[in-house]
Design an enzyme around this catalytic site. Structure first.
Site, PDB file in Angstrom:
ATOM      1  N   LYS A 266      62.533   1.281  20.910  1.00 41.96           N
ATOM      2  CA  LYS A 266      61.815   1.711  19.481  1.00 41.96           C
ATOM      3  C   LYS A 266      61.532   0.343  19.415  1.00 41.96           C
ATOM      4  O   LYS A 266      62.974  -0.311  18.439  1.00 41.96           O
ATOM      5  CB  LYS A 266      62.658   2.889  18.977  1.00 41.96           C
ATOM      6  CG  LYS A 266      61.406   2.611  17.291  1.00 41.96           C
ATOM      7  CD  LYS A 266      62.318   3.554  16.702  1.00 41.96           C
ATOM      8  CE  LYS A 266      61.449   3.289  14.467  1.00 41.96           C
ATOM      9  NZ  LYS A 266      61.601   3.725  13.876  1.00 41.96           N
ATOM     10  N   ASP A 271      58.283  -1.425   9.448  1.00 43.11           N
ATOM     11  CA  ASP A 271      57.969  -0.401   8.825  1.00 43.11           C
ATOM     12  C   ASP A 271      57.412   0.352   7.490  1.00 43.11           C
ATOM     13  O   ASP A 271      58.762   0.323   6.893  1.00 43.11           O
ATOM     14  CB  ASP A 271      59.117   1.022   9.690  1.00 43.11           C
ATOM     15  CG  ASP A 271      59.139   2.713   9.245  1.00 43.11           C
ATOM     16  OD1 ASP A 271      57.717   2.827   8.858  1.00 43.11           O
ATOM     17  OD2 ASP A 271      59.644   3.123   9.617  1.00 43.11           O
ATOM     18  N   LYS A 278      57.475   3.985   1.992  1.00 42.04           N
ATOM     19  CA  LYS A 278      58.153   3.672   1.649  1.00 42.04           C
ATOM     20  C   LYS A 278      58.664   3.442   0.265  1.00 42.04           C
ATOM     21  O   LYS A 278      57.880   2.519   0.284  1.00 42.04           O
ATOM     22  CB  LYS A 278      58.934   2.913   2.435  1.00 42.04           C
ATOM     23  CG  LYS A 278      59.389   3.345   3.691  1.00 42.04           C
ATOM     24  CD  LYS A 278      60.265   2.853   5.274  1.00 42.04           C
ATOM     25  CE  LYS A 278      60.923   3.465   6.339  1.00 42.04           C
ATOM     26  NZ  LYS A 278      61.244   4.645   6.164  1.00 42.04           N
ATOM     27  N   ASP A 289      63.501  -2.750  12.548  1.00 40.62           N
ATOM     28  CA  ASP A 289      63.222  -1.144  13.286  1.00 40.62           C
ATOM     29  C   ASP A 289      62.635  -1.280  14.609  1.00 40.62           C
ATOM     30  O   ASP A 289      62.293   0.194  15.619  1.00 40.62           O
ATOM     31  CB  ASP A 289      62.532  -0.516  12.218  1.00 40.62           C
ATOM     32  CG  ASP A 289      61.817   1.114  12.698  1.00 40.62           C
ATOM     33  OD1 ASP A 289      63.460   1.552  12.520  1.00 40.62           O
ATOM     34  OD2 ASP A 289      61.096   1.692  11.933  1.00 40.62           O
ATOM     35  N   ASP A 348      55.808   8.678   8.101  1.00 49.58           N
ATOM     36  CA  ASP A 348      57.366   7.507   8.615  1.00 49.58           C
ATOM     37  C   ASP A 348      58.531   8.289   8.829  1.00 49.58           C
ATOM     38  O   ASP A 348      58.915   7.335  10.054  1.00 49.58           O
ATOM     39  CB  ASP A 348      58.059   7.732   6.860  1.00 49.58           C
ATOM     40  CG  ASP A 348      59.252   6.593   7.138  1.00 49.58           C
ATOM     41  OD1 ASP A 348      59.103   5.467   7.771  1.00 49.58           O
ATOM     42  OD2 ASP A 348      59.251   6.712   5.988  1.00 49.58           O
ATOM     43  N   GLU A 350      57.861   7.765  12.536  1.00 48.51           N
ATOM     44  CA  GLU A 350      56.727   7.283  13.379  1.00 48.51           C
ATOM     45  C   GLU A 350      57.665   7.076  14.977  1.00 48.51           C
ATOM     46  O   GLU A 350      56.645   6.479  15.704  1.00 48.51           O
ATOM     47  CB  GLU A 350      56.086   5.963  13.307  1.00 48.51           C
ATOM     48  CG  GLU A 350      56.933   4.583  12.912  1.00 48.51           C
ATOM     49  CD  GLU A 350      58.246   4.560  12.159  1.00 48.51           C
ATOM     50  OE1 GLU A 350      58.670   5.479  11.710  1.00 48.51           O
ATOM     51  OE2 GLU A 350      59.375   4.304  12.987  1.00 48.51           O
ATOM     52  N   ARG A 352      59.871   8.488  16.281  1.00 48.28           N
ATOM     53  CA  ARG A 352      59.756   9.602  17.634  1.00 48.28           C
ATOM     54  C   ARG A 352      57.776   9.210  18.500  1.00 48.28           C
ATOM     55  O   ARG A 352      58.218   9.829  19.474  1.00 48.28           O
ATOM     56  CB  ARG A 352      60.423  10.603  16.968  1.00 48.28           C
ATOM     57  CG  ARG A 352      59.139  10.958  15.451  1.00 48.28           C
ATOM     58  CD  ARG A 352      60.035  11.937  14.708  1.00 48.28           C
ATOM     59  NE  ARG A 352      60.823  12.032  13.889  1.00 48.28           N
ATOM     60  CZ  ARG A 352      61.372  12.346  12.974  1.00 48.28           C
ATOM     61  NH1 ARG A 352      61.511  13.288  12.718  1.00 48.28           N
ATOM     62  NH2 ARG A 352      62.363  12.187  12.372  1.00 48.28           N
TER      63      ARG A 352
HETATM   64  N1  BES Z   1      62.662   3.246  10.451  1.00 51.42           N
HETATM   65  C1  BES Z   1      63.285   4.797  10.005  1.00 51.42           C
HETATM   66  C2  BES Z   1      64.520   5.179   9.574  1.00 51.42           C
HETATM   67  C3  BES Z   1      65.535   3.743   9.369  1.00 51.42           C
HETATM   68  C4  BES Z   1      66.401   4.261   7.645  1.00 51.42           C
HETATM   69  C5  BES Z   1      66.144   3.224  10.006  1.00 51.42           C
HETATM   70  C6  BES Z   1      66.729   3.252   7.452  1.00 51.42           C
HETATM   71  C7  BES Z   1      67.247   1.977   9.372  1.00 51.42           C
HETATM   72  C8  BES Z   1      67.298   2.108   8.136  1.00 51.42           C
HETATM   73  C9  BES Z   1      62.203   5.370  10.080  1.00 51.42           C
HETATM   74  O1  BES Z   1      61.650   5.427  11.064  1.00 51.42           O
HETATM   75  C10 BES Z   1      61.736   6.352   9.141  1.00 51.42           C
HETATM   76  O2  BES Z   1      61.605   6.240   8.475  1.00 51.42           O
HETATM   77  N2  BES Z   1      62.414   8.043   8.828  1.00 51.42           N
HETATM   78  C11 BES Z   1      62.603   9.107   8.249  1.00 51.42           C
HETATM   79  C12 BES Z   1      62.297   9.956   8.748  1.00 51.42           C
HETATM   80  C13 BES Z   1      61.839  10.802   7.905  1.00 51.42           C
HETATM   81  C14 BES Z   1      60.407  10.874   7.236  1.00 51.42           C
HETATM   82  C15 BES Z   1      61.705  12.594   8.666  1.00 51.42           C
HETATM   83  C16 BES Z   1      64.201   8.690   7.470  1.00 51.42           C
HETATM   84  O3  BES Z   1      64.923   8.800   7.857  1.00 51.42           O
HETATM   85  O4  BES Z   1      63.766   8.910   6.408  1.00 51.42           O
HETATM   86 ZN    ZN Z   2      60.672   3.514  11.502  1.00 47.73          ZN
HETATM   87 MN    MN Z   3      59.982   5.068   9.448  1.00 45.21          MN
END
Ligand code: BES
Ligand code: ZN
Ligand code: MN
Length: 501
Positions: A266, A271, A278, A289, A348, A350, A352
């Protein structure tokens, strides 16, 4: 970038200047040249006793200008084990030893295995040298006043390991050096800020692998559109920066027809969360990310650098997740390369979407032996496993077992979590085939993995959720604070132990 020690191996000798490190066990036993050196130091036993030094693992006794020698400083490093104890972790020891040596100009480590231990000296020396290299990294490209950092980047300029089997060590060092360089490449990519490292620039840096003998192919937005990667392109469409996919190929197996092993990363270069934006706190961390993609680039360097006997393909999906007037909205429906339509509930989620298209492309085009993807995919994996273990999700027990073993061997740990139809049901959508999140926050990391599994077909596949392990908030013996390059050593070991022929 940061000063890295010049590492050399030489025949056993007693240095007559600089810093010298020697190894001892829990009985303060010494052997070989170390024994001679210690025997020549006036009052050594008294000094050790006064300092209450008993050779405990990780402890060190430092003696400045030891009487009876011409050297500047002696460091006696404790391995803390006697007969019958388990093998020392030499890589970790190397990091600890470098930490004690600090920024000396010239340092020599006498690799005399203490009595009672029968470790191979060449392995001990090269593993320690690797540990020293891993420890000495620091990211200081943007510091205009460079100072040797106390915590990060401890660095001796010339670091020599002295042992009888100099030739054996020199030979074994080549592969270790390729690994250390691969780790540093990955760390640099993760530490680099997103105003500098956006998808196109990331692709350019990946293209430097051509110099290692890796074939590199860069797919731009036109090519991605043609392939039908609507999920990946949707993520990048709110950014001024174009998305990219990079394909890296190392053909090292005897037969060019041997099925390839495939690694996928990825690479969301920043992000923001997109329209589902966020919160501000710690959003700067999202420059990392793309740690999965960085790991794949570092790994490909390592495999090529040590001429691994494997056909390996690295694929990285690069996009920037930004919220502008062209950004995708919650409720939008996109068509992925696989043909499955996806309802975007939360912009967010994204990673996946990016990986779904790249995974599908990988199995469709390359018919791999297996694929492993790495992704900073969910905050939920931090809740479950912290920074100690990466989450492992897989449709294949053998691949999982191999990853678990490799992780233990290099101390990049994985913990397997389940996949099941009951979770898959939760991403069925009302208006499309699937949606990119479930209702509610339960089992967030599994839901994400379940989404990915929709794009892997029958290929043995493992997903490593590295959101917790890609970054370290504290300095460790072989990992300075910051980007860890988690996965480079793990996957190099996986290939070396199971997939070279
Ligand atoms: N890049 C983030 C995940 C992440 C969080 C990486 C903290 C490193 C540290 C990912 O794209 C994300 O935002 N995931 C969301 C998913 C949710 C919207 C279902 C999350 O984990 O909050
Ligand atoms: Zn992300
Ligand atoms: Mn995200």
């Amino acid at each position: 970038m940061a000063p890295i020690p010049k590492i050399a191996f030489s025949k056993t000798h007693l240095p007559d200047s600089g810093t010298v490190a020697v190894l001892t066990d829990s009985k303060l036993g010494f052997s070989g040249s170390s024994k001679k050196l210690i025997a020549g130091i006036k009052g050594f036993d008294r000094i050790a006793k006064a300092a209450k030094f008993v050779g405990k693992a990780g402890s060190a006794l430092e003696i400045a200008a030891p009487a009876g020698t011409d050297i500047d400083r002696l460091i006696v490093f404790g391995l803390g084990r006697g007969e019958g104890d388990p093998a020392t972790e030499w890589v970790k020891t190397g990091g600890q030893v470098l930490g004690k040596i600090g920024n000396a100009d010239k340092a020599t480590v006498l690799v005399d295995i203490p009595p009672g231990l029968d470790d191979d000296a060449a392995k001990a020396a090269t593993d320690m040298a690797l540990g020293a290299r891993l420890r000495s990294y620091s990211f200081d490209r943007y510091k205009t006043k460079k100072k040797p950092d106390e915590e990060n980047g401890a660095c001796a300029s010339n670091l020599t390991f002295a042992l009888d089997d100099e030739a054996g060590a020199k030979k074994a060092w080549k592969a270790h050096l390729a690994l250390a360089d691969g780790v540093d490449i990955a760390r640099d990519l993760v530490n680099e800020p997103s105003n500098i490292l956006y998808p196109e620039e990331f692709a350019k840096r990946a293209a430097k692998l051509v110099g290692d003998g890796v074939d590199v192919e860069i797919l731009d937005e036109r090519a991605l559109k043609k392939l039908g990667m609507g999920a990946l392109l949707g993520v990048g469409q709110g950014s001024d920066k174009e998305s990219r996919v990079v394909v890296m190929r190392w053909n090292g197996a005897k037969s060019s027809k041997a099925k390839p092993v495939v690694f996928i990363g990825k690479g969301v270069t920043f992000d923001t969360g997109g329209i589902s934006i966020k919160p501000a706190a710690s959003m700067e961390d999202m420059k990392g990310d793309m740690a999965g993609a960085a790991c794949v680039v570092g790994l490909m360097h390592t495999l090529a650098g040590r001429k691994a006997k494997v056909n390996a393909i690295g694929l990285i999906g690069l996009a920037e997740n930004m919220p502008d007037g062209k950004a995708q909205r919650p409720g939008d429906i996109v068509t992925s390369m696989s043909g499955q339509t996806i309802e975007i509930i939360n912009t967010d989620a994204e990673g996946r979407l990016v990986l779904g298209d790249v995974l599908w492309y990988a199995q469709d085009r390359f018919k791999p032996q297996f694929m492993v993807n790495l992704a900073t995919l969910t905050g939920a994996i931090l809740v479950a496993l912290g920074q100690e273990y990466a989450g492992l999700f897989s449709n294949n027990d053998e691949l999982s077992a191999n990853l678990t073993a490799a992780g233990k061997a290099v101390n990049e740990l994985v913990w397997r979590l389940p996949l099941a139809d009951a979770y898959d049901k939760k991403i069925k959508a009302d208006a499309a085939d699937i949606k990119n999140i479930s209702n509610g926050r339960d089992a967030g990391s599994i839901i994400a993995a379940q989404f990915l599994q929709r794009f892997v077909g029958d290929v043995p596949w493992a997903h490593l959720d590295i959101a917790g392990t890609a970054w370290s908030n504290e300095s460790k013996p072989t990992i300075p604070k910051g980007a860890t390059a988690y996965g480079v050593r793990l996957l190099d070991r996986l290939v070396a132990d199971h997939y070279e022929r």
